[in-house]
Write a protein that holds these residues in place. Structure first.
Motif, PDB file in Angstrom:
ATOM      1  N   SER C  34       5.983  14.544 -18.136  1.00 49.28           N
ATOM      2  CA  SER C  34       4.636  13.689 -17.526  1.00 49.28           C
ATOM      3  C   SER C  34       4.136  12.501 -18.894  1.00 49.28           C
ATOM      4  N   GLY C  35       4.175  11.321 -18.148  1.00 49.46           N
ATOM      5  CA  GLY C  35       3.475  10.806 -18.783  1.00 49.46           C
ATOM      6  C   GLY C  35       4.879   9.432 -19.579  1.00 49.46           C
ATOM      7  N   GLY C  37       6.112   7.493 -17.984  1.00 51.26           N
ATOM      8  CA  GLY C  37       5.696   6.348 -16.759  1.00 51.26           C
ATOM      9  C   GLY C  37       7.054   6.477 -14.917  1.00 51.26           C
ATOM     10  N   LYS C  38       7.233   7.238 -15.033  1.00 47.66           N
ATOM     11  CA  LYS C  38       7.798   7.322 -13.820  1.00 47.66           C
ATOM     12  C   LYS C  38       7.081   7.320 -12.557  1.00 47.66           C
ATOM     13  N   SER C  39       5.185   7.707 -12.583  1.00 46.02           N
ATOM     14  CA  SER C  39       4.415   6.708 -11.212  1.00 46.02           C
ATOM     15  C   SER C  39       3.865   5.148 -10.917  1.00 46.02           C
ATOM     16  N   THR C  40       4.087   4.951 -12.560  1.00 53.00           N
ATOM     17  CA  THR C  40       4.237   3.362 -12.981  1.00 53.00           C
ATOM     18  C   THR C  40       5.513   2.447 -12.335  1.00 53.00           C
TER      19      THR C  40
HETATM   20  N1  LIG Z   1      -5.016   1.936 -16.479  1.00 55.23           N
HETATM   21  C1  LIG Z   1      -3.510   2.206 -17.702  1.00 55.23           C
HETATM   22  N2  LIG Z   1      -3.279   1.650 -18.767  1.00 55.23           N
HETATM   23  C2  LIG Z   1      -2.652   1.309 -20.276  1.00 55.23           C
HETATM   24  N3  LIG Z   1      -1.206   2.577 -19.863  1.00 55.23           N
HETATM   25  C3  LIG Z   1      -2.237   3.600 -19.167  1.00 55.23           C
HETATM   26  C4  LIG Z   1      -3.157   3.735 -18.307  1.00 55.23           C
HETATM   27  N4  LIG Z   1      -2.730   4.202 -17.727  1.00 55.23           N
HETATM   28  C5  LIG Z   1      -1.852   5.315 -18.026  1.00 55.23           C
HETATM   29  N5  LIG Z   1      -1.499   4.583 -18.666  1.00 55.23           N
HETATM   30  C6  LIG Z   1      -0.196   5.268 -19.474  1.00 55.23           C
HETATM   31  O1  LIG Z   1       1.189   5.316 -18.685  1.00 55.23           O
HETATM   32  C7  LIG Z   1       1.763   5.983 -19.092  1.00 55.23           C
HETATM   33  C8  LIG Z   1       2.429   6.571 -17.760  1.00 55.23           C
HETATM   34  O2  LIG Z   1       1.818   7.038 -16.635  1.00 55.23           O
HETATM   35  P1  LIG Z   1       2.611   7.382 -15.551  1.00 55.23           P
HETATM   36  O3  LIG Z   1       1.035   8.060 -15.092  1.00 55.23           O
HETATM   37  O4  LIG Z   1       3.022   6.219 -14.886  1.00 55.23           O
HETATM   38  O5  LIG Z   1       3.055   9.026 -16.046  1.00 55.23           O
HETATM   39  P2  LIG Z   1       4.369   9.544 -14.835  1.00 55.23           P
HETATM   40  O6  LIG Z   1       5.949   9.365 -15.542  1.00 55.23           O
HETATM   41  O7  LIG Z   1       3.446   9.425 -13.395  1.00 55.23           O
HETATM   42  O8  LIG Z   1       3.656  10.924 -15.595  1.00 55.23           O
HETATM   43  P3  LIG Z   1       3.112  12.348 -14.648  1.00 55.23           P
HETATM   44  O9  LIG Z   1       4.070  13.311 -14.467  1.00 55.23           O
HETATM   45  O10 LIG Z   1       2.354  13.507 -15.491  1.00 55.23           O
HETATM   46  O11 LIG Z   1       2.367  11.771 -13.495  1.00 55.23           O
HETATM   47  C9  LIG Z   1       0.760   7.555 -19.940  1.00 55.23           C
HETATM   48  O12 LIG Z   1       1.661   7.945 -21.136  1.00 55.23           O
HETATM   49  C10 LIG Z   1      -0.442   7.281 -19.763  1.00 55.23           C
HETATM   50  O13 LIG Z   1      -1.075   7.333 -20.894  1.00 55.23           O
END
Ligand SMILES: Nc1ncnc2c1ncn2[C@@H]1O[C@H](COP(=O)(O)OP(=O)(O)OP(=O)(O)O)[C@@H](O)[C@H]1O
Ligand SMILES: Nc1ncnc2c1ncn2[C@@H]1O[C@H](COP(=O)(O)OP(=O)(O)OP(=O)(O)O)[C@@H](O)[C@H]1O
Ligand SMILES: [Mg+2]
Ligand SMILES: [Mg+2]
Lengths: 237, 285, 376, 285, 376
Positions: C34-35, C37-40
């Motif tokens: 989690s977190g 950056g996958k969704s990003t």
């Molecule tokens: N608006 C924002 N500006 C900067 N950083 C952010 C913002 N929103 C989220 N993040 C950070 O970006 C990082 C990646 O977020 P992301 O949603 O891509 O994670 P993920 O791998 O999809 O996690 P998950 O499994 O929980 O969905 C996280 O550490 C979060 O704290």
């Protein structure tokens, strides 16, 4: 006869705006029925408020105040035409029609009596202070000590009276009449009575000058004077 | 222990009762004090009817303007982050706490013939002072913040995923806004509208200062009530009763309608309210 | 028609920095905590987020190039995006959700197309239901239908199975697998579960704190995790200790909780110093570990090469049958898990609290530098 | 396509600009029209200082009462389901849309000497009309709904799990309310308080009708402004400016403070707002 | 000191009706799909929900008896409740979260006790951190510490692992297992994952639509699922068809997608009619299924008794290595999955699209009445 001058140039669909002191409501609405030169729209409020609006550039056609000071001041600034003194009134002490401890002017200074008066900026308040100024210092203090509220217009004083919030208040005779039996008047001795004179003027730059002038002229004419009388106001001085 | 629990519940009930009583007794008093006969007389009086008609027209126009301009503005405030956003939202909310008379003074100082921009308006032949248009200006000024506030938070509560999903499905921002954001935020928007309408309907001070109180032109119901206050208290009460009934009906309707709306950010996740009827279940009523 | 991405973007606590390329018909599974950056990554591909720097290209079309100032908005990229919680529009029926992305034709035609898409997923009869009236699995299928009905040029799936309960997950996984095989477009699937990544991805990329730490075929990644973090994610056992060189090119690791193990891996070079103790993580898989009564010598510990075996004394802390296997929790100073067969347990007469020897081959032991570790 | 996107963004910006301009120009005009000298003179005037002092005292007492009684009442409304709840919340919100003059009439009709319960009050020696207590009554009446509304929704937004967790950890409802609900809902409560305070500070019509206008006793700042309006427009502007500045400062402070509060229903789940600066990212600004 | 519950409560779409009893030191795992009523059971035990009818008793104390009008509020029941998302108080530090439930002693004493509890979970150093600064695993441990520090008389755990990502779940499961062994109180653990239930529960109860459909030791439930629903939940393969009696007391099932299988189970009695076709579900486990080239006869199909084997023609739809096993997706008209070893795949040279024969023993085939089915 005076009516004709304005009436001749009047188109029937003209509406003139008249800003008038709240205490003129009944009288002017009576006069309206006899004024044919134009339709009249009234805005009733405290004379001082209406004057302030004019100072801020608001342009009704006619300004009718519960004193002569305000129209004179506006005239001096070129905001209204020459004021005409068109009515008088008498300041009275009003008390609720039924019950109440206040039976005479002398009672006003008694302990436990509560009073509402106009604030010093509105004509009724100024007149009230004239009356009080003519009393001995002790009596004046006693009466002033009983004042519970200084209202921004005469309607406020009447309201406090009709709701029983105060035992007595200084208002115009015409207001007691307008209250339709809810109030009773206690005359103020002649020696103390101020000269309550109403001034009316056509506003400078009025959209409908002719009709406005006709309205003012009519007020001092027989129809106007009759309507004023019917509402409890005195004739023009 | 049990005694303490009962005492707390009782205290809550007392607090709510005091609130409700204090806030409703004056409203009830208006109805009680005005006999049905007065009510009818009040409505039959042509000047009262003029005032009602004018109030309904002006509030409708004002809320129409508020919705048309306020909805996109609220959308922008809800979706964009920019420097000074907190300041802008505060500025937009400020009329909420302005005394109406001060609002009137401000409107005169701004749009009056001698006002900041009033002169320019006058040159264009647009002078709202003492006209029906002036009433609308005053109503928009005092009521808009109610709608903006509510619309902004309704838009902010929308799950971003819905908006993103719409974009990835080929809809531009305009389409997304019209087809997704507005329908989803509908409940909040309607509530805001009702509040704004109610505030406009009740507006008094700013209207009097800015537009005057000319029967049929600028004398709305609250002004008519004020005019009657001294000379015709019963008439004033009767008109007040009409106004209160109207406002209450609109508020209640919106509240009952609004409960059926799609609501905030559900997005497939079950709402996490547990079964049962609230904390009360544990309190052992 | 392959999808290529290269992006850098500062997030709250780290900077995302990835480059990846997905061929048509390939499904890249992004796995990570989690977190990470996958969704990003998906948001950047779809155009929902403009990265600080980077490029996105789909076949011949340039979708994003920060240097050249190109940035197509999401509505012009034609990505099929399935959101983690599906993001079905709550005020529209299933059919209208699916028809939302369709353009052209009459309303009735679009509805027909939408219902046909729903039927392909076996939920044609639910066309007029609102999302809140659907079960999790049904919602997922509406979301899939909605994403593919527009014939997207890339498929982006953000944890499409996480919101489902275990009962429906099996079916849903199958539906998704079929979908991915049918559509000959590049697909990226996000998950935080390695098994899911292995099941659905042709390739797996492990993401941690904004970087792809390993990439390859699922079996490859599971067999040869590049970091302790990847090892843990793939279900491996991780033990920590200090490594030094042993005879025959083996690494000898003194474990933190006591005990020593050997590995055929070399000692990782830690910074400048090539020799001397290096903090490492040792990993193996639970199914590599066999259990033996104390005293029984589990093979020859000194034997050189691939047949060298590690043995650790352990206490049984848990015995859990899972299907036809049994997972045995062990305490060797550090926690350890072994997966053995039911008969093996019976043969040993194993009970919680028993002392046993856990053994596994040195060749099945990975030694990883502990620098890259980021497990919680 | 691009042109359409730009046009939509431009339309949004125009809408917001119109909103902000229209709503702030009157406020700005108040400041522009009053010279700094006037401002100082206005504040030096003893009657202005009396009014300011009285306003601060009365609004403080009124908001104190609102918080003490309103907080438990809002808690009850937020946590209990009962028949007629929609009606109760509507009743409680009604003063929001009441014209202040009507509110004043209602208060008189209820608590005035001739009012519904005023007689009984009078027998107890409690007659609020034309007293400082009357000012407080009027302020509470008009301002309480602002706080109740906000407090209720702040309490409703609390994740039930927190409250349940507190109960299973041995805390009764009172303890849960004091130690969990109130701290968690703090942001919403403070916002509600600021709005109520602002509304009370600006209250005019109901105060005038119910409590009258007497310097040092019932003449609050809005009444003082009104009194000056005619005779001393500059003085009125100066006092208005002070009032506006005060309200704006409080609103803005609360807005900036509130953003650091624990907030609604986070409860360990990451907020699902994606990274990036809103829809704007896709709009390619 | 055992916990006994008996409750009936009308929910939105069904009525919860359960009776259960948990001995001290026992951990009952309630498994079932989302919305089955699992959390509702915990809420009734904890006093957060008063059921329409029922009784709750913990040892000698009566906590609830609707008939007798007894209903202790939650604060008087001394249950340690761990919420699904932990419900840590966001405005209090970890230590103050833990100390919240402590009474008596000075503030400093309570803080000392709280920190000691955090230390036992290995997170003493996080005492002053706010929940939002903690990782998922750390949050879970704070929640566990908070629940047990008051020495509760029963432990209630609502999906304590669901909120964790796969990486931390392993560690967290171990921590939880230890906790349950240490505290000699009755415990109920809710999960929608059967493996989790099997790992942590001494007994498993499967809940569906408000009823306990099966109860027993984890291995037992997995081996002999009482309903198709339970079979699906435990990871079994489920095929539907119509059963009729065959020779030698076997049941013969004509599958819906074509093909016939035998089972040593009897044909379930459907209502009154004992003979005639009965709609059933046939289940087995993926690891029972072996794969064979088409043509190779996988044993003798007509042989009686335990050695009878079923054979179905199938197309390979997916090949997924998972650790040392390989999961093969099959299509036999209905979807099917087999789990085989890597060498087996290599020997067969298996590829997606190949035709194979899937075979398993009749004795490993369960026949279940489809009346109780409730799969999505
Ligand atoms: N608006 C924002 N500006 C900067 N950083 C952010 C913002 N929103 C989220 N993040 C950070 O970006 C990082 C990646 O977020 P992301 O949603 O891509 O994670 P993920 O791998 O999809 O996690 P998950 O499994 O929980 O969905 C996280 O550490 C979060 O704290
Ligand atoms: N306030 C309520 N009144 C009546 N029924 C409710 C209420 N809240 C929830 N339910 C229903 O009770 C059922 C059981 O809910 P519960 O939370 O116990 O399920 P669960 O098994 O814990 O599911 P999950 O795995 O999603 O947590 C659900 O079907 C839900 O719709
Ligand atoms: Mg994500
Ligand atoms: Mg649950």
């Amino acid at each position: 006869g005076d009516d004709d001058r304005g009436g001749g140039s009047a188109r029937p669909d003209v509406t003139i705006k008249v800003s008038a002191a709240a205490s003129l409501k009944k009288a002017l609405e009576g006069y309206q029925g006899h004024f044919a030169a134009a339709t009249v729209a009234f805005s009733f409020a405290g004379s001082d408020e209406l004057a302030a609006q004019i100072e801020q550039g608001v342009r009704p056609d006619v300004f009718a105040a519960a004193n002569t000071k305000l129209p004179d001041a506006l005239h001096a600034k070129g905001l209204v035409g020459r004021p005409v003194r068109f009515a008088t009134n008498r300041l009275v002490v009003a008390v609720p029609a039924e019950g109440g401890d206040v039976r005479s002017f002398a009672d006003l200074g008694r302990d436990g009596v509560s009073l509402a008066i106009g604030s010093p900026t509105v004509p009724v308040g100024a007149y009230t202070r004239t009356v009080l100024g003519r009393l001995s210092a002790a009596r004046r203090k006693a009466i002033e000590g009983n004042v519970r509220s200084q209202e921004p217009d005469v309607a406020g004083v009447v309201g406090k009276l009709t709701q029983g919030a105060v035992d007595a208040g200084f208002v115009y005779r015409s207001d007691v009449r307008a209250a339709g039996g809810r109030l009773r008047e206690i005359a103020i001795p002649d020696a103390l009575q101020p000269a309550v004179t109403y001034g009316v003027a056509v506003v400078a730059g009025a959209p409908h000058r002719g009709q406005a002038q006709a309205f003012v002229d009519g007020l001092v004419g027989p129809d106007g004077q009759a309507a004023l009388r019917a509402a409890g106001l005195g004739p023009k001085p | 222990m049990t005694a303490r629990r009962v005492a707390f519940s009782a205290a809550l009930v007392v607090a709510l009762t005091v609130c409700v009583a204090f806030l409703t007794v004056p409203v009830v008093a208006i109805f009680v004090s005005s006999s049905p006969g007065d009510l009818l007389d009040g409505l039959r009086d042509p000047s009262a009817r003029d005032a009602l008609r004018l109030s309904l027209i002006c509030t409708s126009i004002a809320t129409g303007i508020i919705v048309l301009v306020g909805t996109p503005a609220a959308w922008l405030l809800a979706t964009r982050r920019f420097r000074g956003r907190a300041l802008v939202t505060t500025l937009v909310e400020l009329p909420l706490v302005l005394p109406p008379a001060v609002a009137g003074i401000g409107l005169l100082a701004a749009f009056g013939p001698k006002g900041l921009v009033g002169g320019a308006l006058g040159d264009l032949g647009l002078q709202p002072v003492l006209t029906t248009a002036g009433v609308v200006v005053a109503l928009v000024f005092v009521a808009a913040p109610f709608y903006l506030r509510q619309a902004q938070s309704a838009f902010e509560a929308i799950d971003r995923d819905w908006l993103d999903a719409s974009r990835t499905l080929g809809a531009g921002e305009l389409r997304t806004w019209l087809l997704i954001a507005i329908p989803v935020a509908r409940g909040g928007l309607v509530t805001g509208l009702a509040l704004a309408w109610g505030r406009a309907l009740g507006e008094f001070g700013a209207t009097l200062m800015f537009a005057g109180s000319f029967r049929g032109v600028t004398q709305t119901v609250p002004l008519a009530i004020y005019e009657r206050f001294a000379s015709d208290f019963d008439g004033a009460l009767a008109l007040s009763a009409v106004l209160v009934a109207l406002s209450a009906a609109v508020l209640l309707t919106v509240k009952l309608l609004g409960s059926g709306s799609p609501g905030g950010s559900e997005n497939g996740r079950e709402q996490r309210r547990g079964p049962g009827n609230g904390l009360g279940a544990g309190v052992g009523r | 028609m392959s999808l290529e991405l290269e992006a850098r973007h500062a997030l709250r606590s780290f900077t995302l920095d990835v480059a990846l390329s997905v061929a048509p018909g390939e499904c890249l599974a992004l796995a990570g905590p989690s977190g990470a950056g996958k969704s990003t990554v998906l948001r950047i591909v779809a155009g929902l987020l403009r990265p600080d720097a980077g490029r996105v290209r789909c076949g011949d079309d340039l979708w994003l190039d920060r240097e050249r100032g190109v940035a197509l908005p999401p509505e012009q990229r034609a990505c099929g995006y399935v959101f983690q919680h599906y993001a079905l529009f709550p005020h529209l029926s299933a059919a209208r959700n699916v028809a939302y992305g369709l353009r052209g034709g009459s309303r009735a035609q679009r509805r027909t197309t939408a219902i046909a898409a729903l039927e392909r997923f076996g939920i044609g009869q639910l066309a007029d239901a609102r999302p809140r009236a659907l079960s999790g699995g049904e919602r997922q299928r509406v979301a899939l239908a909605r994403a593919v009905v527009r014939r997207p040029r890339a498929l982006l799936l953000d944890e499409p199975l996480t919101a489902l309960d275990a009962t429906t997950r099996g079916q849903a996984t199958r539906a998704l697998g079929e979908l991915l095989r049918e559509h000959e477009v590049p697909a990226i699937l996000v998950t935080h579960d390695f098994v899911e990544a292995a099941t659905l991805g042709t390739t797996v990329a492990i993401v941690d704190r904004g970087r792809i730490v390993q990439r390859g075929a699922p079996a490859e990644v599971a067999a040869r995790p590049a970091t302790p973090f990847v090892a843990d994610l793939t279900g491996a056992v991780v033990l920590t200790g200090v490594a030094s060189s042993a005879d025959h090119g083996l690494a000898k690791v003194a474990l933190d909780g006591g005990g020593t193990v050997l590995s055929t891996d070399p000692v990782p070079a830690s910074g400048g110093a090539a020799t001397g103790p290096v903090p490492v993580a040792v990993t193996t898989h639970p199914w590599e570990i066999t259990l033996h009564p104390v005293g029984e010598r589990p093979g020859d510990l000194v034997d050189v090469g691939g047949s060298a075996r590690n043995a650790l004394a352990a206490t049984v802390t848990a015995i859990t049958p899972i299907g036809n296997r049994v997972r045995v929790g062990l305490d060797t100073g550090q926690p350890l898990a072994a997966e053995v067969t039911g008969p093996a347990i019976e043969r040993l007469g194993l009970q919680v609290g028993d002392r046993v020897t856990a053994a596994w081959k040195a060749s099945a032991t990975r030694v990883l530098d502990r620098g890259g570790s980021s497990t919680a």
